[in-house]
Design an enzyme around this catalytic site. Structure first.
Site, PDB file in Angstrom:
ATOM      1  N   LYS A  97      -9.391  -5.794   4.532  1.00  0.00           N
ATOM      2  CA  LYS A  97      -9.193  -5.571   3.121  1.00  0.00           C
ATOM      3  C   LYS A  97      -9.959  -6.948   2.437  1.00  0.00           C
ATOM      4  O   LYS A  97      -9.417  -8.111   2.534  1.00  0.00           O
ATOM      5  CB  LYS A  97      -7.643  -5.733   2.898  1.00  0.00           C
ATOM      6  CG  LYS A  97      -7.147  -4.328   2.990  1.00  0.00           C
ATOM      7  CD  LYS A  97      -5.658  -4.212   2.624  1.00  0.00           C
ATOM      8  CE  LYS A  97      -4.958  -3.115   3.071  1.00  0.00           C
ATOM      9  NZ  LYS A  97      -3.637  -2.878   2.652  1.00  0.00           N
ATOM     10  N   HIS A 155       6.118  -6.746  -4.950  1.00  0.00           N
ATOM     11  CA  HIS A 155       5.160  -6.907  -5.975  1.00  0.00           C
ATOM     12  C   HIS A 155       6.069  -7.057  -7.613  1.00  0.00           C
ATOM     13  O   HIS A 155       5.680  -7.524  -8.217  1.00  0.00           O
ATOM     14  CB  HIS A 155       4.302  -5.682  -6.137  1.00  0.00           C
ATOM     15  CG  HIS A 155       3.233  -5.858  -5.093  1.00  0.00           C
ATOM     16  ND1 HIS A 155       2.562  -4.728  -4.506  1.00  0.00           N
ATOM     17  CD2 HIS A 155       2.868  -7.002  -4.433  1.00  0.00           C
ATOM     18  CE1 HIS A 155       1.827  -5.324  -3.546  1.00  0.00           C
ATOM     19  NE2 HIS A 155       1.985  -6.563  -3.369  1.00  0.00           N
ATOM     20  N   ARG A 211      -1.505   2.594   8.304  1.00  0.00           N
ATOM     21  CA  ARG A 211      -1.672   1.281   7.785  1.00  0.00           C
ATOM     22  C   ARG A 211      -0.721   0.983   6.726  1.00  0.00           C
ATOM     23  O   ARG A 211      -0.438  -0.180   6.451  1.00  0.00           O
ATOM     24  CB  ARG A 211      -3.249   1.032   7.502  1.00  0.00           C
ATOM     25  CG  ARG A 211      -3.382  -0.411   7.073  1.00  0.00           C
ATOM     26  CD  ARG A 211      -4.919  -0.833   7.163  1.00  0.00           C
ATOM     27  NE  ARG A 211      -4.959  -2.213   6.755  1.00  0.00           N
ATOM     28  CZ  ARG A 211      -6.197  -2.924   6.647  1.00  0.00           C
ATOM     29  NH1 ARG A 211      -7.248  -2.281   7.265  1.00  0.00           N
ATOM     30  NH2 ARG A 211      -5.961  -4.207   6.271  1.00  0.00           N
ATOM     31  N   GLU A 232       5.424 -12.668   7.173  1.00  0.00           N
ATOM     32  CA  GLU A 232       4.477 -11.678   7.457  1.00  0.00           C
ATOM     33  C   GLU A 232       4.486 -11.298   9.160  1.00  0.00           C
ATOM     34  O   GLU A 232       4.401 -10.190   9.321  1.00  0.00           O
ATOM     35  CB  GLU A 232       3.025 -11.879   6.945  1.00  0.00           C
ATOM     36  CG  GLU A 232       3.182 -12.068   5.550  1.00  0.00           C
ATOM     37  CD  GLU A 232       2.881 -10.821   4.727  1.00  0.00           C
ATOM     38  OE1 GLU A 232       3.067  -9.702   5.419  1.00  0.00           O
ATOM     39  OE2 GLU A 232       2.721 -10.835   3.636  1.00  0.00           O
ATOM     40  N   HIS A 248       3.874 -15.582  -2.114  1.00  0.00           N
ATOM     41  CA  HIS A 248       3.916 -13.977  -1.757  1.00  0.00           C
ATOM     42  C   HIS A 248       4.922 -13.714  -0.441  1.00  0.00           C
ATOM     43  O   HIS A 248       5.592 -12.698  -0.390  1.00  0.00           O
ATOM     44  CB  HIS A 248       2.560 -13.633  -1.359  1.00  0.00           C
ATOM     45  CG  HIS A 248       2.322 -12.352  -0.863  1.00  0.00           C
ATOM     46  ND1 HIS A 248       2.562 -11.058  -1.708  1.00  0.00           N
ATOM     47  CD2 HIS A 248       1.825 -11.624   0.273  1.00  0.00           C
ATOM     48  CE1 HIS A 248       2.488 -10.020  -1.084  1.00  0.00           C
ATOM     49  NE2 HIS A 248       2.117 -10.351   0.140  1.00  0.00           N
ATOM     50  N   ASN A 275       2.708  -2.638   4.282  1.00  0.00           N
ATOM     51  CA  ASN A 275       3.125  -3.144   3.145  1.00  0.00           C
ATOM     52  C   ASN A 275       4.717  -2.893   2.898  1.00  0.00           C
ATOM     53  O   ASN A 275       5.138  -3.078   1.831  1.00  0.00           O
ATOM     54  CB  ASN A 275       2.658  -2.144   1.818  1.00  0.00           C
ATOM     55  CG  ASN A 275       1.142  -2.328   1.999  1.00  0.00           C
ATOM     56  OD1 ASN A 275       0.466  -3.465   2.086  1.00  0.00           O
ATOM     57  ND2 ASN A 275       0.281  -1.128   1.971  1.00  0.00           N
ATOM     58  N   LYS A 325      -1.117  -5.874  14.449  1.00  0.00           N
ATOM     59  CA  LYS A 325      -2.030  -5.391  13.228  1.00  0.00           C
ATOM     60  C   LYS A 325      -3.111  -4.775  13.646  1.00  0.00           C
ATOM     61  O   LYS A 325      -3.654  -3.724  13.173  1.00  0.00           O
ATOM     62  CB  LYS A 325      -2.242  -6.813  12.249  1.00  0.00           C
ATOM     63  CG  LYS A 325      -3.057  -6.293  11.069  1.00  0.00           C
ATOM     64  CD  LYS A 325      -2.887  -6.955  10.035  1.00  0.00           C
ATOM     65  CE  LYS A 325      -3.575  -6.380   9.018  1.00  0.00           C
ATOM     66  NZ  LYS A 325      -3.790  -7.087   7.688  1.00  0.00           N
ATOM     67  N   ARG A 367     -26.096  -5.390  -1.201  1.00  0.00           N
ATOM     68  CA  ARG A 367     -25.483  -4.408  -0.654  1.00  0.00           C
ATOM     69  C   ARG A 367     -24.775  -4.680   0.681  1.00  0.00           C
ATOM     70  O   ARG A 367     -24.610  -3.800   1.486  1.00  0.00           O
ATOM     71  CB  ARG A 367     -26.385  -2.913  -0.628  1.00  0.00           C
ATOM     72  CG  ARG A 367     -26.752  -2.596  -1.911  1.00  0.00           C
ATOM     73  CD  ARG A 367     -27.441  -1.135  -1.778  1.00  0.00           C
ATOM     74  NE  ARG A 367     -27.719  -0.573  -3.018  1.00  0.00           N
ATOM     75  CZ  ARG A 367     -28.707  -0.555  -3.571  1.00  0.00           C
ATOM     76  NH1 ARG A 367     -29.995  -0.901  -2.984  1.00  0.00           N
ATOM     77  NH2 ARG A 367     -29.097  -0.111  -4.695  1.00  0.00           N
ATOM     78  N   GLU A 376      -6.472   2.923   5.535  1.00  0.00           N
ATOM     79  CA  GLU A 376      -5.059   3.000   4.896  1.00  0.00           C
ATOM     80  C   GLU A 376      -4.980   4.475   4.473  1.00  0.00           C
ATOM     81  O   GLU A 376      -4.447   4.639   3.194  1.00  0.00           O
ATOM     82  CB  GLU A 376      -4.665   1.942   3.770  1.00  0.00           C
ATOM     83  CG  GLU A 376      -3.263   1.855   3.463  1.00  0.00           C
ATOM     84  CD  GLU A 376      -2.850   0.856   2.624  1.00  0.00           C
ATOM     85  OE1 GLU A 376      -3.370  -0.422   3.019  1.00  0.00           O
ATOM     86  OE2 GLU A 376      -1.987   0.875   1.863  1.00  0.00           O
ATOM     87  N   HIS A 392       6.631  -4.680   0.500  1.00  0.00           N
ATOM     88  CA  HIS A 392       5.746  -5.032  -0.721  1.00  0.00           C
ATOM     89  C   HIS A 392       5.879  -4.327  -2.055  1.00  0.00           C
ATOM     90  O   HIS A 392       5.601  -4.970  -3.033  1.00  0.00           O
ATOM     91  CB  HIS A 392       4.342  -4.846  -0.377  1.00  0.00           C
ATOM     92  CG  HIS A 392       3.713  -5.906   0.663  1.00  0.00           C
ATOM     93  ND1 HIS A 392       4.375  -6.150   1.970  1.00  0.00           N
ATOM     94  CD2 HIS A 392       2.641  -6.859   0.669  1.00  0.00           C
ATOM     95  CE1 HIS A 392       3.769  -6.988   2.444  1.00  0.00           C
ATOM     96  NE2 HIS A 392       2.853  -7.618   1.826  1.00  0.00           N
TER      97      HIS A 392
END
Ligand code: GLY
Length: 350
Positions: free
Chosen positions: A134, A239, A228, A176, A252, A232, A214, A112, A224, A235
């Site tokens: 993340k 993607h 936030r 980035e 990426h 992206n 950031k 946990r 998010e 992105h």
């Protein structure tokens, strides 16, 4: 009858990001360093000079996005159970985004939740993936669809690890950095236009500025729910490009560079930014040899692929569009005809 469970509490998940030469760390607990063979071969001996622990284990996972999956999680946890790791034990993610995401995810679920530290070794993970908590893995339904927001205890950024980075990987990280500047920090963008990141201490300064940018966003919106999502930027298009090219043609960050150019064209079309501003971004990306064009074969297929993105809800596609440089607007009501028109500009025309 109703029973209330009172859970209102203030949780302080704050942590520090050290951007400096790695300092010696001593742990009174069991520690497992999670890494991959490539990073271990290049840098593990250097790391081990700085880490001492009650018991220290190295767990190596296969390199590659395709190994960011449940079986790898099971393998890592099996090791932790075998070595009787408990809630006071510590994990160290030592590698790029894949290692960081999977280590953070294991840390979030093992008994946990146990603590973990990030020591990222790629530029992309130093400026983006290692910051903000993340964590996650992929499954057959898509990327990062299983995971948790789970913050590390500390992030240690040491540019020493970037010395072995290939030029393409370096540039992918720069994409980035540029993303962070375009969306939130015009002053930083202006600075990037006049400072080559291959010179002197410029890279270290850029890493610091990108992380500060950031951190300010994540501090406002950890999970998010709003702003936030602007991180992206590029992105939504990227993607689809990564998917169409089976994750083999572009890193990426490279796909994100193309995605930013596409998003900019949409922003220009919607009068959110000028064509001159879009050009400045393209020129900056190209100065690091990042790709800025992509030949779409079928615009309908490309358009339909937007809906596979987990951030597209209720048949609405979320686009992060720059508002000039240094500001951003999140839109999910863009007309299909406008989008097809933008995609048409990237079509192969015989
Ligand atoms: N890489 C985007 C984010 O951390 O939110």
């Amino acid at each position: 009858m109703t029973v209330n469970i009172q859970l209102k509490q203030t949780i302080d998940n704050s942590y520090q990001i050290s951007i400096d030469k790695l300092k010696s760390q001593k742990f009174d607990s069991k520690v497992a360093i999670i890494t991959n063979p490539k990073v271990a071969g290049l840098h593990l001996s250097h790391l081990l000079k700085h880490i001492s622990a009650k018991e220290l284990y190295i767990i190596t996972i296969t390199d590659g996005e395709e190994f960011k999956k449940q079986e790898t999680v099971d393998m890592i946890m099996q090791n932790l159970f075998n070595h009787k790791f408990n809630r006071s034990s510590m994990l160290i993610a030592f590698g790029g985004g894949v290692v960081g995401d999977i280590t953070g995810f294991v840390a979030s679920i093992y008994q946990r939740g146990i603590e973990f530290i990030q020591i990222p070794t790629t530029l992309l993970s130093q400026v983006d993936a290692s910051v903000g908590g993340k964590t996650g893995i992929n499954n057959k339904f898509g990327k990062n669809l299983i995971g948790a927001f789970y913050q590390p205890k500390h992030v240690y950024i040491d540019t020493h690890f970037l010395s072995t980075l290939q030029k393409r990987e370096f540039s992918a990280g720069v994409a980035e950095i540029i993303k962070m500047a375009v969306t939130f920090n015009k002053e930083f963008f202006n600075w990037l236009q006049t400072h080559n990141l291959n010179d002197g201490d410029n890279l270290k300064t850029a890493i610091k500025k990108a992380i500060q940018t950031k951190a300010a966003v994540v501090s406002q919106d950890e999970k998010e729910k709003g702003i936030r999502a602007a991180l992206n930027y590029g992105h939504t298009f990227a993607h689809v490009i990564e998917n169409e090219t089976n994750y083999t043609q572009y890193l990426h960050g490279e796909a994100v560079a193309i995605g930013m150019v596409m998003a900019n064209e949409l922003a220009v079309k919607l009068s959110l930014m000028t064509a001159q501003e879009a050009d400045l971004i393209k020129i900056l990306l190209q100065s690091y040899d990042l790709p800025t064009s992509y030949k779409i074969k079928n615009i309908e297929t490309f358009y339909e692929a937007f809906f596979l993105d987990k951030k597209s809800t209720d048949k609405k596609i979320k686009f992060i569009l720059p508002k000039h440089i240094g500001d951003v607007e999140i839109k999910n009501d863009i007309n299909k005809a406008i989008l097809l028109d933008i995609l048409n500009g990237f079509m192969i025309h015989d």
